[in-house]
Design a protein around this motif. Sequence first.
Motif, PDB file in Angstrom:
ATOM      1  N   ALA A  64      18.097  56.305  28.172  1.00 14.44           N
ATOM      2  CA  ALA A  64      17.246  55.149  28.464  1.00 14.44           C
ATOM      3  C   ALA A  64      18.071  53.921  28.820  1.00 14.44           C
ATOM      4  O   ALA A  64      17.793  53.227  29.813  1.00 14.44           O
ATOM      5  N   MET A  67      19.669  53.501  32.238  1.00 14.65           N
ATOM      6  CA  MET A  67      18.813  53.080  33.333  1.00 14.65           C
ATOM      7  C   MET A  67      18.813  51.571  33.512  1.00 14.65           C
ATOM      8  O   MET A  67      18.281  51.059  34.506  1.00 14.65           O
ATOM      9  N   LEU A  68      19.414  50.852  32.580  1.00 18.77           N
ATOM     10  CA  LEU A  68      19.375  49.390  32.595  1.00 18.77           C
ATOM     11  C   LEU A  68      20.670  48.824  33.172  1.00 18.77           C
ATOM     12  O   LEU A  68      21.533  48.308  32.447  1.00 18.77           O
ATOM     13  N   ASN A  69      20.837  48.905  34.469  1.00 20.39           N
ATOM     14  CA  ASN A  69      22.018  48.320  35.104  1.00 20.39           C
ATOM     15  C   ASN A  69      21.995  46.802  34.950  1.00 20.39           C
ATOM     16  O   ASN A  69      20.967  46.161  35.189  1.00 20.39           O
ATOM     17  N   HIS A  79      26.431  49.878  33.808  1.00 21.03           N
ATOM     18  CA  HIS A  79      25.481  50.414  32.833  1.00 21.03           C
ATOM     19  C   HIS A  79      26.257  51.050  31.687  1.00 21.03           C
ATOM     20  O   HIS A  79      27.449  51.325  31.799  1.00 21.03           O
ATOM     21  N   LEU A 271      12.304  50.953  26.898  1.00 23.99           N
ATOM     22  CA  LEU A 271      13.418  50.588  27.766  1.00 23.99           C
ATOM     23  C   LEU A 271      13.377  51.358  29.088  1.00 23.99           C
ATOM     24  O   LEU A 271      13.531  50.790  30.172  1.00 23.99           O
ATOM     25  N   ALA A 272      13.164  52.674  28.995  1.00 27.93           N
ATOM     26  CA  ALA A 272      13.168  53.506  30.198  1.00 27.93           C
ATOM     27  C   ALA A 272      11.885  53.358  31.012  1.00 27.93           C
ATOM     28  O   ALA A 272      11.919  53.404  32.248  1.00 27.93           O
ATOM     29  N   SER A 276      13.367  49.073  32.451  1.00 34.84           N
ATOM     30  CA  SER A 276      14.224  49.554  33.536  1.00 34.84           C
ATOM     31  C   SER A 276      13.796  49.033  34.906  1.00 34.84           C
ATOM     32  O   SER A 276      14.606  48.965  35.836  1.00 34.84           O
ATOM     33  N   ALA A 279      15.958  46.169  35.950  1.00 35.25           N
ATOM     34  CA  ALA A 279      17.407  46.361  35.988  1.00 35.25           C
ATOM     35  C   ALA A 279      17.960  45.953  37.354  1.00 35.25           C
ATOM     36  O   ALA A 279      17.247  45.914  38.360  1.00 35.25           O
ATOM     37  N   TYR A 312      15.291  58.648  40.104  1.00 34.83           N
ATOM     38  CA  TYR A 312      14.526  58.032  39.011  1.00 34.83           C
ATOM     39  C   TYR A 312      13.168  57.513  39.484  1.00 34.83           C
ATOM     40  O   TYR A 312      12.747  56.387  39.147  1.00 34.83           O
ATOM     41  N   GLY A 328      11.278  57.433  33.909  1.00 36.92           N
ATOM     42  CA  GLY A 328      12.039  57.078  32.719  1.00 36.92           C
ATOM     43  C   GLY A 328      11.469  57.715  31.460  1.00 36.92           C
ATOM     44  O   GLY A 328      12.210  58.244  30.619  1.00 36.92           O
TER      45      GLY A 328
END
Length: 365
Positions: A64, A67-69, A79, A271-272, A276, A279, A312, A328
Amino acid sequence: MHAPDGFIDAPVSAAAGLLAAGAIAVSLRGARRELDDTSRPGAAGAGAERTAPLAGLVAAFIFAVQMLNFPVAAGTSGHLLGGALAAILVGPYTGVLCVSVVLLMQAVLFADGGLTALGVNITTMAITTTLVAYALFRVLVKVLPRTRRSVTAASFVAALVSVPASAVVFTLLFAVGGTTDVSLGKVAGAMVGVHVLIGLGEAVITALTVGAVVAVRPDLVQGARGLRQKLKLRVDGELVDAPDTGAEPAPATARSPRKVWIAGLVTSLVLAGFVSFYASADPDGLEKVAADHGIDKQAEEHTAADSPLADYGVKDVDDARLSGGLAGVIGVGVTVVAGTGVFWAVRRRRTEEEAEATSPTGTSV
């Protein structure tokens, strides 16, 4: 930092695959000991009922957060790699398996990281980060005061160092098997430079996560074992260690990690599935370096490029927010199931070995 197919030639990719396979085999044996929960306070007999689901959750959480760049420089993002976080939470052997499960799910389902480059990615992102981070973490917790803050601080430093270390290993692999004629010095400088910045983000995420878990359930953090300081008694005006009366039993509220598991799973899904979407869309460190030096020209189309979850997003779902969110959520669900299944199997094998060792036919005379 997922390398696609084509960056590294076939012989070196194959050699990295063999190295990764060997490391995973060793990790499977080591994880059997780490997943044996009897060394944790009050956990005798709990076994896989608590450790396997928690290790699976760690894998899902890493998926998860990856996925948050986050932006690190103009036109570049980074990430979480996750090796340091996994090693500190569940141990180095289990940590290697956690990140490897994540990389496998990403490559097969989401076309993120080449299939022939899977050995390269496991070597750089799972093996290197986990071993470097855990070795440094253990050194730091030995020299620092035995407090929760020290665990958090050691986590920060270990995670920070693990990311450029991963970049160095990738550069070495590229030096041997790179498919592009480019100055190695420029590649090394660019890779290490940008991944030091990414390492800062990795360090913050790792320290915050480890600190949060240690604050509420230090018994669930492999790297925090033995934090409890010895009781001091004042004798004739001097402080001395109190006699050791054995392991302190865990409180009743600490015997079930169910609440932590549920909270962690919900956090991973949020988060995902939602965060995300916000991000950074900038290329990550490896993608940026590859584009700047012409390495990306050798990238090959992913075998799973037509996967329903490639990049994604869910195929045929036009709304970008909904498509990414569903992908996600699916990724977290598949990863937690796959990870938990792997660790259940590993822990079950450990139980069978123990049973064989204690059975009449398995004991030596």
